[in-house]
Scaffold this motif. Structure first.
Motif, PDB file in Angstrom:
ATOM      1  N   GLY A 377      22.581  16.950 -48.491  1.00 24.52           N
ATOM      2  CA  GLY A 377      23.728  16.244 -47.926  1.00 24.52           C
ATOM      3  C   GLY A 377      23.812  14.823 -48.439  1.00 24.52           C
ATOM      4  O   GLY A 377      24.893  14.341 -48.817  1.00 24.52           O
ATOM      5  N   ASP A 378      22.677  14.128 -48.489  1.00 20.83           N
ATOM      6  CA  ASP A 378      22.658  12.745 -48.976  1.00 20.83           C
ATOM      7  C   ASP A 378      23.108  12.654 -50.427  1.00 20.83           C
ATOM      8  O   ASP A 378      23.839  11.732 -50.821  1.00 20.83           O
ATOM      9  CB  ASP A 378      21.245  12.160 -48.841  1.00 20.83           C
ATOM     10  N   ILE A 379      22.664  13.616 -51.243  1.00 17.70           N
ATOM     11  CA  ILE A 379      23.044  13.612 -52.662  1.00 17.70           C
ATOM     12  C   ILE A 379      24.543  13.883 -52.814  1.00 17.70           C
ATOM     13  O   ILE A 379      25.217  13.279 -53.668  1.00 17.70           O
ATOM     14  CB  ILE A 379      22.191  14.625 -53.459  1.00 17.70           C
ATOM     15  N   LEU A 380      25.064  14.750 -51.977  1.00 19.96           N
ATOM     16  CA  LEU A 380      26.512  15.015 -52.020  1.00 19.96           C
ATOM     17  C   LEU A 380      27.315  13.796 -51.560  1.00 19.96           C
ATOM     18  O   LEU A 380      28.405  13.525 -52.090  1.00 19.96           O
ATOM     19  CB  LEU A 380      26.841  16.238 -51.156  1.00 19.96           C
ATOM     20  N   VAL A 381      26.798  13.050 -50.593  1.00 19.68           N
ATOM     21  CA  VAL A 381      27.443  11.782 -50.207  1.00 19.68           C
ATOM     22  C   VAL A 381      27.394  10.809 -51.383  1.00 19.68           C
ATOM     23  O   VAL A 381      28.374  10.095 -51.661  1.00 19.68           O
ATOM     24  CB  VAL A 381      26.765  11.170 -48.961  1.00 19.68           C
ATOM     25  N   LEU A 390      28.960  17.288 -45.185  1.00 18.07           N
ATOM     26  CA  LEU A 390      29.105  17.535 -43.746  1.00 18.07           C
ATOM     27  C   LEU A 390      28.695  18.962 -43.372  1.00 18.07           C
ATOM     28  O   LEU A 390      28.175  19.197 -42.276  1.00 18.07           O
ATOM     29  CB  LEU A 390      30.548  17.270 -43.307  1.00 18.07           C
ATOM     30  N   ILE A 391      28.919  19.908 -44.278  1.00 20.88           N
ATOM     31  CA  ILE A 391      28.524  21.301 -44.011  1.00 20.88           C
ATOM     32  C   ILE A 391      27.006  21.382 -43.818  1.00 20.88           C
ATOM     33  O   ILE A 391      26.520  22.017 -42.875  1.00 20.88           O
ATOM     34  CB  ILE A 391      28.979  22.233 -45.164  1.00 20.88           C
ATOM     35  N   ARG A 410      23.296  14.364 -36.946  1.00 23.24           N
ATOM     36  CA  ARG A 410      24.525  13.917 -36.290  1.00 23.24           C
ATOM     37  C   ARG A 410      24.877  12.486 -36.724  1.00 23.24           C
ATOM     38  O   ARG A 410      26.039  12.150 -36.939  1.00 23.24           O
ATOM     39  CB  ARG A 410      24.375  13.976 -34.762  1.00 23.24           C
ATOM     40  N   TYR A 411      23.846  11.650 -36.833  1.00 28.90           N
ATOM     41  CA  TYR A 411      24.085  10.277 -37.294  1.00 28.90           C
ATOM     42  C   TYR A 411      24.643  10.287 -38.723  1.00 28.90           C
ATOM     43  O   TYR A 411      25.548   9.509 -39.056  1.00 28.90           O
ATOM     44  CB  TYR A 411      22.796   9.454 -37.240  1.00 28.90           C
ATOM     45  N   LYS A 412      24.107  11.180 -39.553  1.00 28.93           N
ATOM     46  CA  LYS A 412      24.611  11.275 -40.938  1.00 28.93           C
ATOM     47  C   LYS A 412      26.064  11.764 -40.952  1.00 28.93           C
ATOM     48  O   LYS A 412      26.859  11.345 -41.801  1.00 28.93           O
ATOM     49  CB  LYS A 412      23.732  12.235 -41.744  1.00 28.93           C
ATOM     50  N   VAL A 413      26.414  12.654 -40.014  1.00 25.81           N
ATOM     51  CA  VAL A 413      27.818  13.094 -39.898  1.00 25.81           C
ATOM     52  C   VAL A 413      28.703  11.885 -39.593  1.00 25.81           C
ATOM     53  O   VAL A 413      29.762  11.688 -40.211  1.00 25.81           O
ATOM     54  CB  VAL A 413      27.961  14.166 -38.785  1.00 25.81           C
ATOM     55  N   ALA A 414      28.250  11.071 -38.635  1.00 27.65           N
ATOM     56  CA  ALA A 414      29.015   9.876 -38.259  1.00 27.65           C
ATOM     57  C   ALA A 414      29.118   8.907 -39.435  1.00 27.65           C
ATOM     58  O   ALA A 414      30.200   8.353 -39.722  1.00 27.65           O
ATOM     59  CB  ALA A 414      28.354   9.191 -37.071  1.00 27.65           C
ATOM     60  N   LYS A 415      28.011   8.711 -40.149  1.00 35.09           N
ATOM     61  CA  LYS A 415      27.998   7.763 -41.271  1.00 35.09           C
ATOM     62  C   LYS A 415      28.895   8.262 -42.403  1.00 35.09           C
ATOM     63  O   LYS A 415      29.625   7.483 -43.036  1.00 35.09           O
ATOM     64  CB  LYS A 415      26.551   7.591 -41.765  1.00 35.09           C
ATOM     65  N   ALA A 426      33.869   9.176 -36.406  1.00 32.93           N
ATOM     66  CA  ALA A 426      32.547   8.558 -36.513  1.00 32.93           C
ATOM     67  C   ALA A 426      32.152   7.928 -35.177  1.00 32.93           C
ATOM     68  O   ALA A 426      31.027   8.107 -34.684  1.00 32.93           O
ATOM     69  CB  ALA A 426      32.549   7.489 -37.606  1.00 32.93           C
ATOM     70  N   GLU A 427      33.101   7.226 -34.567  1.00 30.95           N
ATOM     71  CA  GLU A 427      32.833   6.550 -33.303  1.00 30.95           C
ATOM     72  C   GLU A 427      32.472   7.546 -32.190  1.00 30.95           C
ATOM     73  O   GLU A 427      31.569   7.321 -31.387  1.00 30.95           O
ATOM     74  CB  GLU A 427      34.064   5.731 -32.904  1.00 30.95           C
ATOM     75  N   SER A 428      33.166   8.678 -32.174  1.00 32.82           N
ATOM     76  CA  SER A 428      32.899   9.688 -31.131  1.00 32.82           C
ATOM     77  C   SER A 428      31.481  10.250 -31.270  1.00 32.82           C
ATOM     78  O   SER A 428      30.811  10.527 -30.268  1.00 32.82           O
ATOM     79  CB  SER A 428      33.933  10.814 -31.206  1.00 32.82           C
ATOM     80  N   GLN A 429      31.017  10.436 -32.495  1.00 34.69           N
ATOM     81  CA  GLN A 429      29.653  10.936 -32.717  1.00 34.69           C
ATOM     82  C   GLN A 429      28.605   9.878 -32.356  1.00 34.69           C
ATOM     83  O   GLN A 429      27.551  10.185 -31.796  1.00 34.69           O
ATOM     84  CB  GLN A 429      29.472  11.346 -34.189  1.00 34.69           C
TER      85      GLN A 429
END
Length: 591
Positions: A377-381, A390-391, A410-415, A426-429
């Motif tokens: 996920g980090d590499i895709l970001v 996100l997947i 979940r934090y990475k989803v928000a970021k 992002a804020e909701s997460q």
């Protein structure tokens, strides 16, 4: 009949307890006239009770009725053999400025040890309670001579500490722990009141000299361990490493202590020392787990400090590890580290993704699988393929619900949503993560949420926040120069807006990464001057103080800023570190 006697006894006991509490309360509150009446009643009912007698004596002394106190003590001594009465009588003479008589009774009390050395427990305590420390020392030392199995070194050490006799205090504590090594951590905590990070401080030099002398004359490895501990307090990790190797050479059962030292050096950013220690672990360890763990940290550290010209050699080192130990679950963390290196340092994310997908085919644990997906996920970001990232993050959340790694996902989803400009999602997460069981995740979530909340209404287009998120993404991508330029744009086009101090702070941290310390200093100073009442004020104070302390060699400036945090930002998360650093710079003992 027995029942009636029991009832009478309990009633009598209860009356005594109540009057005792009342008398004690009067004494504590300084109402000595009333305390005197209460203690007189209690003593008259039980004249052989030395506790009530002594409280009555102390009350007379508070009222400066020294003759009355003396008469009570002399009368009691004709009836009861109780050595503390001699001390109290001596103390009463001392209050009357008759030191000859005072010392006579102190010596009489100490002389009772000849008939029973066990009297020392109550005699020593009574001397200490009256702050008669020299007499207490004499009593404890005499009792140990008369009965060698008694050990009062810890009491002596405490007294020497109160007197400021640091050398005798250290010796007494060490004499005690030599025969009671279960108290080792207690002794270290006691030493911490006198030891500082400054290796040239008098207390540090005294303890070092004592330990070196013991090492030369005694083969007990306890002294090497204590010397290693002292070096760690001084942040002399190489010297501590030398002691730990000496311990391991003579007792090669476990490398745990050396491994712990390696992590202490690593956490204190002493990279070269950490490399030396992890290299030793990799060469020395017999079990594969310790060896691979050391290799993992070695490669991680080397990656972070390597220059671009060293990347090809570093890649070879990773490949040599895989050739030697194979691509198995046991080397998973080294594989993950290698994928990160390929993507973020060698700028070859496709090769990294392909390598990680191969790793996912191994029989990994559920947590290893989650960590592989997190890295994917980090590499895709990094590639700005946000939806694909996100997947993977969402899969982690679904597969390992309520775990720390799930909360991190979940934090990475928000970021990631924040990087995309989807600030509402992002804020909701982040609101959910504020109560995370991981304090680190909760703090990061709160920090990002406040950034979004404080800046999302700045203008209808959220232009400043979007620029900042883009700069933040560039920093994540290791494109620090481009991030700095973009932050400059924010500082020019959004001057005076709420995003300005955030941009200054982010840019300062990037300047530090590039070792452009004076530029970082200017940014931190700008926040302190212009945004002194805002949320980043204590952050700027602390990071600027650390900069002066550790990079710019300006300890006086650092001390001033640490002091400002201690006295003006007591609710800051940096308060404890700031206080310790301030005390160290001022030359205080560190508690």
């Amino acid at each position: 009949m027995r029942f009636l006697l029991l009832i009478c006894f309990l009633f009598s006991f209860n009356v005594f307890s109540q009057e005792d509490l009342v008398a004690s309360e009067y004494f504590k509150n300084g109402d000595f006239e009333k305390a005197l009446l209460s203690y007189q009643r209690l003593y008259n009912k039980t004249p052989n009770n030395n506790t009530y007698l002594l409280q009555l004596v102390k009350t007379h002394q508070q009222l400066e009725q020294l003759d009355e106190a003396q008469a009570l003590l002399l009368d009691q001594l004709t009836r009861v053999n109780y050595p503390p009465l001699l001390i109290e009588l001596g103390y009463n003479y001392q209050l009357k400025n008759n030191l000859v008589q005072a010392n006579k009774y102190y010596n009489n009390a100490i002389a009772t040890l000849d008939e029973n050395p066990n009297y020392v427990f109550i005699i020593g305590k009574t001397f200490e309670d009256r702050s008669l420390l020299e007499q207490a020392i004499t009593a404890y030392e005499k009792a140990m001579l008369l009965k060698p199995d008694l050990n009062f070194n810890i009491q002596l050490a405490r007294i020497y500490g109160e007197q400021g006799n640091v050398e005798k205090m250290f010796n007494s504590y060490l004499n005690f722990v030599e025969f009671n090594d279960t108290y080792l951590n207690t002794i270290k905590r006691a030493f911490n009141e006198f030891i500082t990070e400054n290796s040239d401080s008098e207390s540090n030099l005294i303890l070092k000299r004592i330990l070196l002398k013991k090492i030369q004359t005694d083969q007990n490895l306890l002294w090497n361990e204590m010397l290693s501990w002292l070096f760690v307090q001084q942040k002399d990790y190489n010297k501590a490493f030398a002691q730990e190797k000496a311990i391991f050479y003579r007792q090669p059962e476990s490398l745990n202590r050396i491994e712990e030292l390696a992590h202490i050096a690593l956490n204190d950013y002493e990279s070269e020392t950490a490399i030396s220690i992890f290299s030793y672990l990799a060469d020395t360890a017999q079990d594969i787990e310790t060896k691979l763990n050391a290799i993992y940290y070695l490669l991680e550290i080397k990656t972070k400090i390597a220059s671009e010209s060293e990347y090809d050699d570093l890649k070879k080192q990773y490949q040599e590890v895989f050739n030697t130990y194979g691509l198995f679950p046991q080397t998973f963390y080294i594989q993950k580290s290698y994928a990160h290196f390929l993507a973020f340092y060698k700028h070859n994310p496709n090769e990294a993704i392909s390598f990680l997908k191969q790793a996912l085919k191994l029989p990994l644990s559920s947590f290893q699988e989650a960590e592989a997906k997190m890295e994917l996920g980090d590499i895709l970001v990094l590639q700005e393929k946000f939806n694909e990232a996100l997947i993977y993050y969402t899969q982690i959340q679904r597969n390992l619900k309520n775990s720390t790694i799930s909360q991190e996902a979940r934090y990475k989803v928000a970021k990631t949503s924040y990087y995309k400009g989807d600030f509402k999602w992002a804020e909701s997460q982040l609101k959910i993560l504020k109560s995370s069981t991981s304090q680190l995740i909760a703090n990061d979530a709160l920090e990002l949420m406040l950034l979004i909340t404080d800046n999302k209404y700045e203008d209808s287009t959220q232009a400043g926040l979007k620029l900042y998120a883009k700069a933040d993404l560039m920093a994540f991508q290791n494109n620090n120069d481009e991030a700095i330029v973009l932050l400059d744009e924010i500082l020019t086009e959004h001057k005076g807006k709420t995003i300005e101090d955030q941009a200054l702070f982010k840019q300062a941290q990037l300047f530090e990464l590039k070792k452009e310390y004076h530029k970082a200093e200017a940014n931190y100073q700008s926040i302190i001057t212009n945004f002194g009442d805002d949320i980043l004020a204590d952050d700027a104070l602390f990071y600027l103080a650390e900069l002066y302390y550790k990079k710019l060699n300006q300890p006086e400036k650092a001390k001033e800023l640490f002091e400002k945090i201690v006295f003006e930002h007591q609710d800051s998360i940096y308060f404890v570190d700031a206080r310790n650093n301030f005390r160290a710079l001022r030359g205080d003992f560190i508690n």
